[in-house]
Design an enzyme around this catalytic site. Structure first.
Site, PDB file in Angstrom:
ATOM      1  N   ASP A 209       0.818  -1.203   0.000  1.00  0.00           N
ATOM      2  CA  ASP A 209       0.000   0.000   0.000  1.00  0.00           C
ATOM      3  C   ASP A 209       0.861   1.268   0.000  1.00  0.00           C
ATOM      4  O   ASP A 209       1.861   1.337   0.722  1.00  0.00           O
ATOM      5  CB  ASP A 209      -0.859  -0.033   1.273  1.00  0.00           C
ATOM      6  CG  ASP A 209      -1.894   1.053   1.296  1.00  0.00           C
ATOM      7  OD1 ASP A 209      -2.826   0.980   0.482  1.00  0.00           O
ATOM      8  OD2 ASP A 209      -1.786   1.965   2.130  1.00  0.00           O
TER       9      ASP A 209
ATOM     10  N   GLU B 117      14.215 -14.583   1.634  1.00  0.00           N
ATOM     11  CA  GLU B 117      14.565 -15.563   2.676  1.00  0.00           C
ATOM     12  C   GLU B 117      13.647 -16.786   2.604  1.00  0.00           C
ATOM     13  O   GLU B 117      13.997 -17.857   3.086  1.00  0.00           O
ATOM     14  CB  GLU B 117      14.369 -14.952   4.089  1.00  0.00           C
ATOM     15  CG  GLU B 117      15.328 -13.856   4.458  1.00  0.00           C
ATOM     16  CD  GLU B 117      14.849 -13.090   5.719  1.00  0.00           C
ATOM     17  OE1 GLU B 117      13.955 -13.569   6.442  1.00  0.00           O
ATOM     18  OE2 GLU B 117      15.392 -11.991   5.947  1.00  0.00           O
TER      19      GLU B 117
HETATM   20  C1  GLC Z   1      -4.128   3.029  -0.766  1.00  0.00           C
HETATM   21  C2  GLC Z   1      -5.361   2.173  -0.691  1.00  0.00           C
HETATM   22  C3  GLC Z   1      -6.496   3.003  -0.179  1.00  0.00           C
HETATM   23  C4  GLC Z   1      -6.156   3.488   1.203  1.00  0.00           C
HETATM   24  C5  GLC Z   1      -4.833   4.248   1.186  1.00  0.00           C
HETATM   25  C6  GLC Z   1      -4.328   4.513   2.563  1.00  0.00           C
HETATM   26  O1  GLC Z   1      -4.229   4.006  -1.722  1.00  0.00           O
HETATM   27  O2  GLC Z   1      -5.622   1.602  -1.938  1.00  0.00           O
HETATM   28  O3  GLC Z   1      -7.700   2.302  -0.164  1.00  0.00           O
HETATM   29  O4  GLC Z   1      -7.167   4.328   1.666  1.00  0.00           O
HETATM   30  O5  GLC Z   1      -3.827   3.561   0.493  1.00  0.00           O
HETATM   31  O6  GLC Z   1      -3.794   3.377   3.159  1.00  0.00           O
END
Ligand code: GLC
Ligand code: MG
Length: 569
Positions: free
Chosen positions: A206, A258
């Site tokens: 993310d 790993e």
């Molecule tokens: C990314 C995710 C989104 C989330 C953001 C914060 O863009 O796809 O859904 O709100 O990160 O973590």
């Protein structure tokens, strides 16, 4: 990378599950892990190779799981740790790979790490987040000009406890971790190992591009521009895709490696897929010399123009920057952006044409739950939004304006429950339950059951394409050659897929135009350098066509408006 080495992720296809909205097994109106396990066969029938789950870890759910308060446990509403372990096993026993979603950039502000960190300037975790004194009198002005995700507000949040600012690149309740502190890095890598030990095959990372910021906290320069459709005023050179973030990717890769088995390195590799934003060229840096991330999302297709020229230029750019054995990762929909069918004005023909493109290009396609049945956005009132982006930034926007915006501001609209049946609650949960978001009214017609076995349905198209892709080496392993545009039919895109010297050839023809087009497969199938002309009449076979009106005569096809075909030559 060795050209002849087979690595599972290079040939896979990804299906994104948004756990809260996929399937509810216990009637609380929230999807859960058991619900996912119960529907794994849907993914097998669909023909995807990998399932990626959006976060289901402990979380106050202020951003529905993208705000984690414990990386090594499952939120009770979604199940238990044994459920997660069983999910991995059940997926593996069906030949599916599993990717989890790792949110490294930030935690929830309810994470014990942050609660401790904000308590004082001198506690054991004081330095686990990015704390700074402010500018101006009393330090009440943010430390610099860095902006949060939506650009309209500063990324700095004032903490009355510490009388200091903390950085939150996304939303205020998602404080950014300080990865310059080695303890933080160790803690996060241990969380990664926790899941790798349980057999997960990789992670979607993310907002990974934000992980390391400029150590000197320099202001980003002013340069208004659009980033995948989102207006930005400052160029994020000191907060995104920094050299240190690229370096961090390499350290994370070493952790993933790993867990690769020496007996079958290509089959047991643990894969890192970055959610990163930038040009194809910039993002290429994350892959490094096969020592960084394996894959990066290329988000241009989210904001495509529906024409051959747009896709031609993107494909050329990706082929240039991600030559084999590198793989571009394509995405037309996810849990943050508009549904595809709404981007093409509800025209199923166009959505089917794009499905063909997605599943037959060279690279890894990612499909968002519901895309396979053409689920649409569910219109909702912004003021009633659950989505924290909509609530934090846009609750003041008048509905009349919202309706005309090209990009949806309320992500709830694309997160409504999966439509399994035409029955009560679309079969997502029990008939008595109240789903956490309303089910789209169109579920009575648009659902998995209604499309199952129905020739010409979106579901059967995706199934046909994904199975074809698995069966044909030219599609899952082969090269891609774009044919030159035919001046008579500029709206048509034709490309050929081949694997090495294998005789199998797959040609894909996509007509973005509103008039039928004629494509001579044979004549135009000569290699561009003209070296080896092909024999007179090729045996052409239609493998998939989105429009029954397709006419094949000899090596020529008549491709109806807004249609696509996959052919064997
Ligand atoms: C990314 C995710 C989104 C989330 C953001 C914060 O863009 O796809 O859904 O709100 O990160 O973590
Ligand atoms: Mg439930």
């Amino acid at each position: 990378m060795q050209d002849d080495e087979r690595r599972w992720w290079q040939e896979t296809t990804i299906y994104q599950v948004y756990p809260r909205s996929f399937a509810d097994s216990d009637g609380d109106g929230l999807g859960d892990l058991v619900g996912i396990i119960d529907h794994l066969d849907h993914l097998v029938d669909l023909g995807v190779g990998t399932v990626w789950l959006s976060p289901f870890f402990d979380s106050p759910q202020a951003d529905f799981g993208y705000d984690i308060s414990n990386y090594c446990d499952v939120a009770p509403e979604y199940g238990t740790l044994p459920d997660a372990e069983r999910l991995i096993d059940e997926a593996h026993s069906r030949g599916l790979k599993v990717m989890f979603d790792m949110v490294m950039n930030h935690t929830s502000d309810q994470h014990p790490w942050f609660r401790t960190s904000k308590a004082s300037r001198s506690n054991a975790k004081a330095d686990w987040y990015i704390w700074r004194d402010g500018r101006g009198r009393g330090g009440r002005k943010p430390p610099n000009n860095w902006r949060s995700a939506m650009e309209v507000k500063t990324a700095w949040q004032w903490s009355p406890e510490r009388q200091q600012w903390y950085l939150a690149s996304f939303l205020p309740f998602q404080p950014d971790l300080n990865f310059r502190n080695p303890e933080v890095k160790d803690a996060m890598f241990d969380a990664v190992r926790f899941w790798l030990r349980r057999g997960v095959d990789g992670f979607r990372l993310d907002i990974f591009g934000n992980v390391m910021k400029d150590p000197d906290f320099r202001d980003n320069p002013w340069r208004p521009h659009l980033d995948t459709g989102i207006p930005r005023f400052w160029e994020r050179i000191y907060t995104e895709n920094t050299d240190d973030t690229i370096q961090f990717a390499k350290e994370l890769r070493a952790v993933a490696d790993e867990f690769r088995s020496p007996d079958d390195p290509g089959g047991t590799e643990r894969v890192l897929l970055g959610e990163v934003f930038g040009s194809a060229e910039t993002l290429r840096r994350y892959i490094g010399d096969d020592d960084g991330l394996h894959l990066v999302f290329l988000f241009d297709f989210l904001t495509y123009r529906y024409d051959a020229g747009f896709f031609r230029s993107r494909i050329e750019e990706y082929e240039r920057n991600y030559p084999a054995p590198l793989q571009p990762t394509y995405v037309l929909e996810n849990h943050d952006r508009s549904r595809l069918i709404d981007r093409v004005g509800g025209d199923v023909r166009k959505a089917q044409t794009l499905a063909v493109l997605l599943c037959t290009l060279r690279g890894v396609p990612a499909i968002y739950q519901g895309q396979e049945i053409a689920m649409s956005n569910t219109a909702m009132r912004l003021r009633e939004a659950r989505d924290p982006i909509a609530r934090t930034y846009f609750s003041w926007v008048p509905e009349a304006v919202v309706q005309r915006l090209p990009e949806r501001l309320n992500r709830d609209e694309v997160r409504t429950p999966m439509q399994w049946t035409g029955g009560p609650n679309a079969g997502f949960t029990t008939p008595e339950a109240v789903p956490w978001l309303p089910v789209n009214e169109n579920h009575t017609e648009r659902n998995v059951e209604a499309q199952d076995g129905v020739d010409g349905s979106m579901l059967e198209l995706y199934r046909a394409l994904l199975h074809l892709r698995t069966e044909r080496p030219s599609l899952h392993r082969g090269s891609l050659t774009l044919r030159p545009a035919d001046p008579a039919y500029p709206d048509v895109l034709v490309y050929e897929r081949r694997f090495g010297d294998e005789p199998e050839r797959t040609v894909v023809a996509v007509n973005f135009g509103s008039i039928a087009a004629t494509v001579d497969l044979n004549e135009r199938s000569r290699p561009i350098d003209g070296a080896t002309a092909l024999p007179g009449s090729a045996e052409v076979e239609v493998l998939v066509a989105t429009d029954r009106g397709l006419v094949l005569s000899g090596s020529t096809i008549q491709l109806p408006a807004h249609s696509a075909a996959v052919l064997s030559l």
